[in-house]
Design a protein around this motif. Sequence first.
Motif, short mmCIF file in Angstrom:
data_model
loop_
_atom_site.label_atom_id
_atom_site.label_comp_id
_atom_site.label_asym_id
_atom_site.label_seq_id
_atom_site.Cartn_x
_atom_site.Cartn_y
_atom_site.Cartn_z
N ILE A 372 1.29 -1.26 0.25
CA ILE A 372 -0.14 -0.16 -0.20
C ILE A 372 1.06 1.54 0.08
O ILE A 372 1.31 2.31 -0.29
CB ILE A 372 -0.82 0.15 1.23
CG1 ILE A 372 -2.21 -1.62 0.87
CG2 ILE A 372 -1.70 1.50 1.19
CD1 ILE A 372 -3.20 -1.75 1.97
N LEU A 373 1.99 0.92 0.86
CA LEU A 373 3.06 2.49 1.22
C LEU A 373 3.19 2.55 -0.55
O LEU A 373 3.64 3.81 -1.48
CB LEU A 373 4.14 2.28 1.42
CG LEU A 373 3.43 1.72 3.31
CD1 LEU A 373 4.47 1.81 4.23
CD2 LEU A 373 3.29 3.62 3.40
N GLU A 374 3.67 1.96 -1.21
CA GLU A 374 4.42 1.80 -2.84
C GLU A 374 2.77 2.43 -3.42
O GLU A 374 3.29 3.09 -4.87
CB GLU A 374 4.96 0.36 -3.44
CG GLU A 374 6.26 -0.61 -2.51
CD GLU A 374 6.65 -1.70 -2.76
OE1 GLU A 374 7.44 -1.49 -2.87
OE2 GLU A 374 4.71 -2.55 -3.52
N PHE A 375 1.63 1.58 -3.25
CA PHE A 375 0.82 2.41 -4.36
C PHE A 375 0.57 4.21 -4.17
O PHE A 375 0.16 4.44 -4.67
CB PHE A 375 -0.19 1.45 -4.13
CG PHE A 375 -1.61 2.13 -4.82
CD1 PHE A 375 -1.77 1.87 -5.88
CD2 PHE A 375 -2.79 2.00 -3.53
CE1 PHE A 375 -2.80 2.23 -6.97
CE2 PHE A 375 -3.50 2.83 -5.16
CZ PHE A 375 -3.94 2.88 -5.87
N LEU A 376 0.46 4.26 -2.47
CA LEU A 376 0.47 5.57 -2.61
C LEU A 376 1.68 6.28 -2.60
O LEU A 376 1.15 7.61 -2.31
CB LEU A 376 -0.15 5.82 -1.04
CG LEU A 376 -1.45 5.18 -0.85
CD1 LEU A 376 -1.18 5.35 1.20
CD2 LEU A 376 -2.59 5.52 -1.29
N ALA A 380 10.17 6.27 0.48
CA ALA A 380 10.63 6.38 1.35
C ALA A 380 10.50 5.52 2.52
O ALA A 380 11.36 4.51 3.21
CB ALA A 380 11.50 7.91 2.23
N GLU A 381 9.20 6.02 3.02
CA GLU A 381 8.55 4.18 4.15
C GLU A 381 8.33 3.31 3.73
O GLU A 381 8.91 2.72 4.35
CB GLU A 381 6.94 5.37 4.53
CG GLU A 381 6.80 6.41 5.29
CD GLU A 381 5.72 7.30 5.02
OE1 GLU A 381 4.72 6.05 6.68
OE2 GLU A 381 5.28 7.86 4.77
N ALA A 382 8.44 2.63 2.76
CA ALA A 382 8.24 1.46 1.85
C ALA A 382 10.03 0.55 2.25
O ALA A 382 10.14 -0.38 2.58
CB ALA A 382 7.70 2.06 0.73
N LYS A 383 11.11 2.08 1.73
CA LYS A 383 12.06 1.41 1.78
C LYS A 383 12.61 1.40 3.40
O LYS A 383 13.39 0.42 3.70
CB LYS A 383 13.02 1.96 1.32
CG LYS A 383 14.29 1.77 1.71
CD LYS A 383 15.70 3.22 0.39
CE LYS A 383 16.95 2.66 0.53
NZ LYS A 383 17.40 1.33 0.38
N ALA A 384 11.84 2.15 4.29
CA ALA A 384 12.50 2.12 5.74
C ALA A 384 11.77 0.82 6.22
O ALA A 384 11.84 -0.40 7.27
CB ALA A 384 12.02 2.64 6.43
N GLN A 430 9.62 -7.49 -3.15
CA GLN A 430 8.88 -6.51 -2.25
C GLN A 430 10.53 -5.01 -1.81
O GLN A 430 10.83 -4.55 -2.31
CB GLN A 430 7.99 -5.89 -1.85
CG GLN A 430 6.59 -6.49 -1.69
CD GLN A 430 6.10 -6.37 -1.01
OE1 GLN A 430 6.08 -6.75 0.09
NE2 GLN A 430 4.43 -6.67 -1.54
N ALA A 431 11.13 -6.24 -1.31
CA ALA A 431 12.12 -5.32 -0.67
C ALA A 431 13.65 -4.99 -1.81
O ALA A 431 14.29 -3.22 -2.32
CB ALA A 431 12.97 -5.78 0.02
#
Length: 520
Positions: A372-376, A380-384, A430-431
Amino acid sequence: MVIMLRGVSYRALTIVFGLYVFCALFMLTPCTGSDLNQASKSWRDSKISTTKQERSLEHQEQYLKRAVNDKTTKRKATAARPMKQMIAKKQMKHVEADDQAEHPVGDDDVDNDPVDETQRPLPTKFDLATFPPASQVVLENTIGAETLKQYISQKSHQAARDVAVGYILRQANTACRNNTVYSVVIKPKSKVAPSGDMHDYTSLARYFYRNPDTPNGLPYVRHDGKPNPEMDSVWDYRLLRKMFRDCYFMGQAYFWTGDERYAEKTVHRVKQWFLDPETRMNPNVKYGSWIFGESLGRAQGVLDMFKVYGMFEALKSIKDSKAMQAEPNLIPDLQTWFRAYMVWLDGSEEAHHEMKAHNNHGTYFTVQYLSILEFLGSNAEAKALAEEAKTVRVGPQIRKDGAQPYETARPISYYYSTFNLQGLMLLAMQAASHDVDLWHYSGQADAEAILKKMPKKEPKFEIGGTIEDAIRYVADYEVLKMARIASLVYGRDRWQKSIEDLTAKINEGGSGNGKREDED
């Protein structure tokens, strides 16, 4: 194909490598028959075909849609409600049957759906003449023009490509022809959540049964490892998973063929489930894994949404289609829905409990949240979050020998070990898009910090295993598809013998017993 794919980007993994990996992870199930501890040779023990009876409902569905949308007369809307329930009951007979575990398994390879001969037939195989230029550009940018040329032209690659694309098209064609209504509002009124709102997603707790010692059957009692057939009486769970799965395969089919019908049906499914006022789902799963007699669902219900990544992949694949161009507000509106859903996740006690889980529930929470973070666009949050997964997901869950102690403790330990491993593999993919390597991470270097975070009441174990160790551990029990995926990630030279041994064992009719020597 291994040489071609090693070292390429995540986008290449989700397209070329993704033909194998995402299809395998969507279809993979470690169980067959009634005994969930038995390793499966076929991996797909449930079948689906859109039947003639379902086709006969089309004119009723069309009437229903007109009646529901017609606001001018109360009489028409009232008349539509009983028909709506009748259609829903008939439709559910033809919705894909789940396996008896946490997630649905795949369709049969044979497409038995009746074809409307008045329509142009859907594609059934890869055709270079119709391979979309935009898709070719994506592949050239990820694996290189020369590698793509080899993949398309060399006979050594053609067979594998044609099998993979052909399989995708069979699943996509079944999905594209299926006119079943997918919505939370068609469930029986007797199964509506305690809120009384038909738009609230509802699913029943899998392992809870009516209490035989009380007149009203309450409170329900838990029988771990024994799915309660009563959960099938609420259809939201099956329809949600079916929608995600259908969208994924239709998105892949559009990528390889450019046929607009796949994109149109994908857009229709997304709007029907999330956006259309009459059929949309409210942005929460607070009644997921609900137990009759309780006021709310359980933390485990958050798991129901994890396959959303398949829908997001589909939307990437069809982004340049005419169907998407005709719906300029689709992505912004869908992002609004998921922002509201994230607000619920972040503030929900149930979701917080799921996030803290050390087993497959925690793994799939991260898969879902990161998707969901990626879709939005919150990269930066997704990487963390992907970086955090090293010490929160991979490290604490894999023993040095590859076992997953939080899963082997369950009554159906083989199933849960494999199910969690699928989640870790998805998380590793994903990572990789954020330059975080989970495939080769071992918790050994961070052992002291990881052990401190593990629950004090649970026994400590020797951590330090990698995802590859976990694949090899369960591969002893005929997880052939996982072994093949491992060969693509870690190199065929490391996995060729295991693949050959497992293939021979399957051909001989052998079967693993799903039980390690160190399990009770």
